[in-house]
Structure formats: structure tokens, C-alpha cells
Design a protein around this motif. Structure first.
Motif, mmCIF file in Angstrom:
data_model
loop_
_atom_site.group_PDB
_atom_site.id
_atom_site.type_symbol
_atom_site.label_atom_id
_atom_site.label_comp_id
_atom_site.label_asym_id
_atom_site.label_seq_id
_atom_site.Cartn_x
_atom_site.Cartn_y
_atom_site.Cartn_z
ATOM 1 N N UNK A 112 76.083 23.575 59.855
ATOM 2 C CA UNK A 112 74.729 24.008 60.189
ATOM 3 C C UNK A 112 74.358 25.231 59.357
ATOM 4 N N UNK A 113 73.066 25.368 59.101
ATOM 5 C CA UNK A 113 72.553 26.492 58.316
ATOM 6 C C UNK A 113 71.439 27.176 59.109
ATOM 7 N N UNK A 114 71.580 28.482 59.276
ATOM 8 C CA UNK A 114 70.512 29.303 59.840
ATOM 9 C C UNK A 114 69.790 29.974 58.675
ATOM 10 N N UNK A 115 68.527 29.650 58.524
ATOM 11 C CA UNK A 115 67.768 30.194 57.403
ATOM 12 C C UNK A 115 67.042 31.472 57.805
ATOM 13 N N UNK A 116 66.545 32.147 56.792
ATOM 14 C CA UNK A 116 65.875 33.434 56.994
ATOM 15 C C UNK A 116 64.522 33.223 57.659
#
Length: 806
Positions: A152-156
């Protein structure tokens, strides 16, 4: 250009600075489009959408009466190359009378589009074709800080504050009518909001790289509802035109209202990540393990009569895995735990896992922070009393009114309210007769000194209305420290489970639910859809078992279980889905809809999948759902979670014990099935092997299957990673040394059609409760030698130190 700012081991969360890319998609032409109706040729247009660019949807012009339309239109997306970008291309036939028909639908993985190289693709479905060109360009002036565990990726995120302000005559207008400004920022967490004059500013949270616009519309409280001038208050503000950290004032055009303006301020989002992205154990659990090993080491030294103290790394990890089974499982588990306590072996256990009915016992025990060191007669007497009482009062008008009042209060707090919540309140009254003000996070007090095993509760996340349970399921783990998905490596503290999240940040904190509502989830037997019911009703018991086994075997045939790492980053490439007719879609929805499902906020909301997520071993170990081949349909894309009893798939709770970092040496398997004493364990073995998880062979002899003993030991010398399993079926076994003291006259009726221990029975006579309780206690106490043998085997996995004989 990508740059790591901090990085841990694979699967651990780390930060990465990565530049965005500009993707240009040129829709060229289509050929051989079928007629959508019998009266005319198609009037086609194309829509383009990227779930990773939320709120942005493009549409070509419509070409009338043409089955070979030429559009030659270009559209641009700002995308992040580190996430899995799957473009959705849909060809519609415009219809002025009814809803537009879907002619073609394509999903295309953009990972094969390389920067600086023009790529032309022809998507085909039968004779119908669509030509599209792609061009990717790296944007060095759009860097983005990402947090990822490689699945998973948490973006800005960025924030946009909006304040409606007025001077002069506007204040006089406000005395006569109420002015409201409707705001919409597509793709943001908030979506739409309404702002009134001179109130506190509103805030929108959105992707920092999102190139969208704020839309406004001014309304008044006059009887007409809207200003007579259609242009009044209608305004769009592109976000890219706003400078960061600077307040901008924009006039709001409105007839008969002067000096009305919006004050906008765009700034970076300061909220820290509230979702733990990582497959490692949380710091609290690691600290607990260190404390618990001291307790276990002391208990093992006494039980096995060791001649020296054990070092921390020599202490074996022992776990209890209790199956479901309603009140039968609850009652039997009390007997099993009581026996371990009397044998002095309960302090040898580090983990205590359960599902469905066994969680009712666990939740009740952990209300006392010192339960394993206390006399268990109190909670046992409490349960006996409430199982024996009539359940009619549970449905009395006064209690139904109380349930309704509490559900209304939960709705006001922000919780969703479903039939499962009503079931939870009824269950609480059946088991306790009163409101139990306990929460999952409160069980931390029972772990503070390592004085009790760590409880693990299991559930499954399923599709609300598009798949049968066996075709989409994801293991969800609950502990006093965190709640989350083994598959995605994403967890939140129980205090904020049920709150609202966006891109891993906490957006709206909602009070933690009482534990009875979690018990309703863990034993949620009301979320079957018609396909599940159909298989249950039309299949014999053996056919239903074979249906589950077929689902497990299917895992062994899919790339997810045999090594997802062999896939390239463009494994999806181009795929097409044949749109169904309205009748077919309606029928499918009728069969797969869950009318009484649980519904709760999805803490994965907004998080995006890493471009290589399917190649990661932690993900592929648990990727047991058909939809894993289509990332846009995985849980991060869902607005809500739909949690059900894990026994819908396999009646087991031991899957949490295989989470990386736990490394179980011995599993005490307590099975509460009446007619198939090895079935759940054999299914667990088959599932574990399909997923690449170490598990011993479960191959009871024909004699053992016909007449099971009180316990059975399974181990695999050829697989040292596989834990030893000591399995306790629920049987009237041969008499043991403690039988005269523990067992009442006669045997428990476990098999007849009139057995009091049927799954749906929630009312026991006191003598039936005592009979089952004492049988369970007897079966464990009579197996003391087997328990000590299993503990020695577990200890031998950790150390070869000399051990004294009992």
C-alpha cells in the motif's frame, strides 16, 4: 526521479520521494461497433477514468449514427508512477430516452507505458476495436513524498481552507435571507460541503498532486431557492492556480449582493499517518512478548521440571486456536481453559485466538485483567446462569426500545447502524443480561505485565454485493493493540477502528464501540448472500465440504499462491470485461447482495496499491481472492468494510498465529464441531499449504476418524518451520484418570438429533451446561502426558538443553 529518504527491511514502511508523471491519452478511433438498439446505429463516446486520480473523469465528444467513429482527442492525467495505475476506458452509446448503454469496457495497466516513448494500443473485443495512443512524461517539478510498505502507498495530502466573507450591504441582505455557498472538490475526502456567511472556514483534504478544481454555487433562503441569475455564485477555481501557504481572496459573483468573497488558503496537510503500514508486529506487541516470555519460562521450568532457567530466545511460543460453534464453543472453551489452569499449563501459553462463539468466552474472561490467575468459577457461573434463562425477554418491547435508543446514539456519534448491531445488543443481553461497558482497547490492562496470553480475534472481510463469500475473503485480525489486514499489512489501534480515514490519515474520530458490537461482527451469521445460502441448502454436508475444498485447491493453481513474484510489473496489461445486460446485472445483484450485512468505515480508504504490490511475498501469501488480479476492485477502493464470521470459510482461528514475527512452536487446537472432528484442521492444513504457510500433515488413521481420542498430536519432522499441533476434538472419549471426579453420570449427548448442543441453541439446562463443561475439562486434564510431550517438543525446537523427565 525517485529518492529514498528512509527505508527499513522489505515490507516495512519507508518514505520515498518520487516525481509525478504526466500521462497523455489520445483516443483515436473505434471500429465495428455493434448497434446498441434496433432502431439506429450507435452514437458513441468514450470516458476515461483512473482510480488513482480520484475525481477526474474525461469524456470525448459524441459521434452520431456511426459504427466507425473517429475522435482524435487527447486528455492528460497527472499520475504517480510508484502506484498501480489502471486506466478504465468505456465506450458508451448515447441515448436521449434512457440511460446510456455500455458498449465496451477495457482496463489497461499503464506500467508498460515508458516515459518519452509513444505507445499505440488496439483494444479488441470480438470484432469491435478501439485505438488509443499513450505518452508519458516525467515532471521533475512535481515531487511527492510517499509512505509505503511496498503493498500500500500513502500519498502526500494537501488542505484547502475556504472562508465566506462579506462587507458592506451583504450584511443587510444576510438579515433578510440566508446565504449558502455549495462547494465541491471532486476526489477530496469531503467531496461536497456547504458554507454559510461568516462561519468557521471549511477544510478539504485532497491529493497534493491532484489537478482538479473547486466548484461553487451560491444559494439563498428565498422561496425560489436560487438566485434568478443562473450565473450567480457559479465559480470554478483550479487548484494549480493557488500558491501554497498564501491566502487568496476571490469575489463571488451574485446578483443584488455586493462585496461577497471567498478566502482560500492551500497548504500542506500536517496530519500524521494513523494507519500502521507494515507487516512487522507493532511495538506494543513486541514489548508484551518480552514480558510474557518471563512468565512462560517460569511456568515451563515448573511443569517440565527443568534444572535451569530459560533464556528469552529459548522460550517456545505456544498458542491456543479455538474454533467457533455458538454456545457450544463458548461452554467448551471454559472447560478447556479451566483444565489448563488446574494443570499449571495456562501460563505456558502466549497467544489465545478464537472465532465466532469462542470469542464470547474470550471477551468475558479479558474483562478481568487478572483472569488467568483468578478463580474461573465466577465467569463460568455467570455464563451458566444466563444460558439457562429464557431468551424471550430479549425481544420484549422495553428492550427493543432500549436497543433502538442505543443504535440512534451510535448513529449520532457517526457509526453506521445495521442489523448486525441489533444482533450484537440482543446477544449481549442473552449472554449477560445487562450492558457491559467494555472495549477491546481496555483489554490492554490484562497484558500490561504479560500476566495473560495475548487475545486474537478473527473475522473475514467480504464483498458487500458482488461476490459469494468463498470467492472474495480477506482475513482481518483484532487484538487489544491493533485491528487490521494480514494481507495488506495495514493496522489501526482499536480506539480508532470505526473512525473515518483518508489516505492513512484520521479524518473524523468516532468513539470506540463497546466490545459487544465487535462480538456481533466476530459471530456475524447474518451476512450470507443467496449464493452462499443456495450452496448450503442444495448441497449435502459432504458436497458443501467439497465446495470449500475446491475453493482452496483453486488457490494452489493460481499465480498468487505459487509465486506472484514471477509476474512482471505489467502482468495485468490489457483486459476487457463484457458488460452484462441490465437483466443479467440485476440477477447477479439479487444473488450476491447481503441484505443484513455489517457495514463499517474502511480505514484503507484512499490508500493506493504499490505498482509491484502483487510481487510482494507478504501480500501474495494471503492473496486468496479472485479479484486480486484486478487492483481497482480490491478493498482500498471500497468505501465500507463488510465483516463476517470467519467460519463462513474455514472454522478456524489459527491463521493469525501465522503472522510474520509470531513464529508459533506449538498450537493447542480446540475443535467444537460435533460430527467431523478433523475437518476444520484438515481444511486449515490444505489452506496453509496452498498459501505457502508451514503446517504439519493432518492424516488421522481410519480408526482415529471412526473413534477419535481425547487428543491427537501432529508434527512434520521434514518441515522444521511447521508448528506442532495438539488437537482436541469434542468427543466422549475413553475414561481417564480424572473421570470419576470430573464427569457426571452418563455422557454428553453430542450426536443425536435431540442434542441440546445444536449450533442455533442459545438456551441450555444447567445440567447440560455442566455436562459439556466437565467433559471438556476432563478431555484436557486426561491428556496431561500428551500436553507435556508437546511442550517438550516445542522447547526442543528452541533449544537442545538437557531436560529432566517428568
Amino acid at each position: 526521479m525517485d529518492r529514498l529518504t528512509s527505508r527499513g527491511p522489505p515490507g516495512h514502511p519507508h518514505q520515498k520521494v518520487s516525481s509525478c508523471c504526466q500521462l497523455t491519452v489520445r483516443v483515436l478511433e473505434a471500429r465495428n461497433l455493434r448497434w446498441a438498439d434496433l432502431l439506429s446505429e450507435a452514437d458513441p463516446y468514450v470516458t476515461l477514468q483512473l482510480p488513482t486520480a480520484p475525481g477526474i473523469k474525461f469524456k470525448t465528444k459524441t459521434i452520431t449514427n456511426c459504427n466507425h467513429p473517429v475522435w482524435d482527442e487527447a486528455f492528460s492525467f497527472l499520475i504517480q508512477s510508484q502506484v498501480k495505475n489502471v486506466l478504465e476506458l468505456t465506450v458508451y452509446d448515447e441515448d436521449s430516452v434512457k440511460e446510456d448503454d455500455v458498449c465496451l469496457l477495457f482496463h489497461y495497466d499503464l506500467s508498460e507505458v515508458l516515459p518519452g516513448k509513444l505507445l499505440r494500443k488496439t483494444f479488441s473485443q470480438g470484432q469491435e476495436e478501439l485505438d488509443v495512443e499513450f505518452m508519458m512524461e516525467t515532471m521533475s517539478d512535481h515531487p511527492e513524498t510517499l509512505i509505503t510498505n511496498n503493498v500500500l502507498v500513502a500519498r502526500e495530502l494537501s488542505c484547502l481552507d475556504v472562508h465566506l466573507h462579506s462587507t458592506g450591504d451583504t450584511a443587510e441582505v444576510a438579515d433578510q435571507e440566508k446565504l449558502e455557498l455549495d462547494l465541491e472538490l471532486k476526489g477530496s475526502y469531503e467531496g461536497k460541503q456547504t458554507l454559510t456567511l461568516d462561519t468557521a472556514p471549511l477544510r478539504f483534504h485532497h491529493l497534493a498532486a491532484q489537478e482538479t478544481e473547486l466548484s461553487t454555487c451560491l444559494r439563498s433562503s428565498k422561496s425560489s431557492g436560487w438566485f434568478s441569475d443562473n450565473s450567480a455564485g457559479h465559480l470554478t477555481v483550479p487548484l494549480k492556480s493557488l500558491a501554497r501557504e498564501k491566502e487568496v481572496t476571490i469575489d463571488v459573483p451574485a446578483t443584488n449582493v455586493s462585496d461577497l468573497n471567498m478566502q482560500l488558503k492551500a497548504e500542506s496537510c500536517s496530519e500524521e499517518l494513523a494507519v500502521h503500514l507494515g507487516f512487522d508486529l507493532c511495538a506494543e506487541e513486541q514489548a508484551f512478548l518480552s514480558k510474557r516470555k518471563q512468565v512462560v519460562a517460569k511456568a515451563l521450568k515448573h511443569a517440565l521440571k527443568l534444572d535451569r532457567d530459560l533464556q528469552e530466545d529459548e522460550v517456545p511460543i505456544v498458542g491456543i486456536a479455538a474454533t467457533g460453534g455458538g454456545a457450544r464453543a463458548m461452554t467448551s472453551l471454559y472447560g478447556h481453559v479451566l483444565a489448563l489452569q488446574k494443570l499449571g499449563l495456562l501460563d505456558c501459553v502466549t497467544y489465545f485466538s478464537g472465532t465466532s462463539g469462542s470469542t464470547w468466552t474470550m471477551a468475558h474472561l479479558y474483562a478481568n485483567p487478572e483472569w488467568s490467575q483468578s478463580d474461573l468459577e465466577g465467569p463460568i457461573s455467570h455464563t451458566r446462569e444466563h444460558l439457562a434463562k429464557s431468551k424471550l425477554k430479549t425481544f420484549s418491547p422495553e428492550l427493543l426500545a432500549r436497543y433502538h435508543q442505543e443504535l440512534e446514539q451510535r448513529r449520532e456519534q457517526g457509526h453506521s447502524s445495521t442489523f448486525v448491531d441489533l444482533w450484537a445488543l440482543m446477544l449481549e443481553h442473552m449472554l449477560h443480561g445487562q450492558v457491559m461497558d467494555q472495549k477491546l482497547s481496555g483489554q490492554k490492562a490484562a497484558l500490561a505485565r504479560g500476566q495473560n496470553p495475548l487475545p486474537l480475534y478473527s473475522s473475514l472481510n467480504v464483498k458487500e454485493n458482488s461476490q459469494e463469500t468463498l470467492d472474495f475473503k480477506e482475513w482481518v485480525e483484532f487484538s487489544p493493540y491493533e485491528v487490521g489486514f494480514l494481507k495488506y499489512g495495514a493496522f489501526v489501534p482499536p480506539e480508532i477502528f470505526g473512525s473515518e480515514f483518508f489516505m492513512g490519515r484520521l479524518m473524523r474520530r468516532i468513539p470506540e464501540s463497546r466490545i459487544c458490537f465487535l462480538e456481533g461482527i466476530w459471530s456475524n451469521v447474518y451476512s450470507l448472500n443467496l449464493l452462499d445460502v443456495w450452496y448450503n441448502i442444495t448441497s449435502s454436508g459432504e458436497a458443501w465440504k467439497q465446495h470449500i475444498k475446491a475453493k482452496i485447491r483453486k488457490l494452489e493453481e493460481t499465480p498468487a499462491s505459487s509465486g506472484a513474484s514471477s509476474r512482471t510489473s505489467s502482468w495485468l496489461e490489457a483486459s476487457w470485461l463484457q458488460p452484462g445486460t441490465a437483466l443479467a446485472n440485476a440477477l447477479r445483484g439479487f444473488l450476491t447482495n447481503r441484505p443484513l450485512h455489517h457495514q463499517g468505515s474502511n480505514f484503507l480508504h484512499g490508500l493506493q496499491l504499490h505498482r509491484d504490490y502483487c510481487c510482494q511475498k507478504p501480500f501474495s501469501t494471503w492473496a486468496d481472492s479472485q479479484l486480486d488480479s484486478c487492483p481497482r476492485q480490491l478493498t482500498p477502493q471500497e468505501p465500507q468494510l463488510c465483516l463476517v464470521d470467519a467460519s463462513y470459510f474455514i472454522n478456524t482461528s489459527c491463521l493469525s498465529l501465522f503472522r510474520p514475527g509470531r513464529k508459533l512452536d506449538l498450537i493447542l487446537s480446540f475443535d467444537y464441531c460435533l460430527n467431523a472432528p478433523f475437518e476444520a484442521l484438515q481444511q486449515t492444513e490444505q489452506y496453509c499449504r496452498a498459501q505457502g504457510l508451514p503446517f504439519p500433515r493432518v492424516e488421522p488413521s481410519l480408526q482415529e476418524q471412526r473413534q477419535p481420542a481425547q487428543c491427537h498430536l501432529f508434527s512434520d519432522p521434514d518441515c522444521p518451520e511447521a508448528p506442532v499441533v495438539l488437537h482436541f476434538p469434542l468427543v466422549n472419549a475413553a475414561d481417564g484418570p480424572h473421570s470419576s471426579a470430573e464427569l457426571p453420570a452418563g455422557k454428553a449427548d453430542l450426536t443425536s438429533i435431540n442434542s441440546p448442543y445444536a449450533l442455533c441453541n442459545m438456551t441450555y439446562k444447567e445440567e447440560d451446561f455442566d455436562c459439556l463443561l466437565q467433559l471438556s475439562e476432563h478431555n484436557v486434564r486426561s491428556s496431561q502426558d500428551s500436553l507435556l510431550q508437546a511442550l517438550r517438543m516445542a522447547l526442543g525446537r528452541r533449544t537442545r538443553a538437557p531436560q529432566a523427565q517428568t
